[in-house]
Design a protein around this motif. Sequence first.
Motif: not given
Length: 117
Positions: A73-88
């Motif tokens: 999954x392509x993302x713009x910011x790894x840190x922000x995307x990491x927090x979001x998928x962990x929350x899911x």
Amino acid sequence: MAIGKYPSFALDCADPVALAEFYGAVLGWEVQKDDKWSEIRGDGQCICFQRVDDYRAPVWPGQDVPQQMHLDVMVLDLDIAEAEVLELGATKPEHQPGTTFRVFLDPAGHPFCLCVD
């Protein structure tokens, strides 16, 4: 000339609804739910999730139960995307083989990667 277009991918799992909801939230796609076969759709693409009795999750990074396939999954910011998928509901394994991408496990145990776009 192409024979077809817009291939879909089907992931085996124990709970197709839960996995469709997880990836639907990750990608912002429409979720179509059924306890045997669920789908997410967006941008002309489709990912499917099928219930398999006695499903065994892949083992990352080992190959006792191979990953067989995974999603990037392509993302713009790894840190922000990491927090979001962990929350899911994703989990982050200790073994991380690269610096421009990060490996996670979806709620059914499938490895997937967040990659810098």
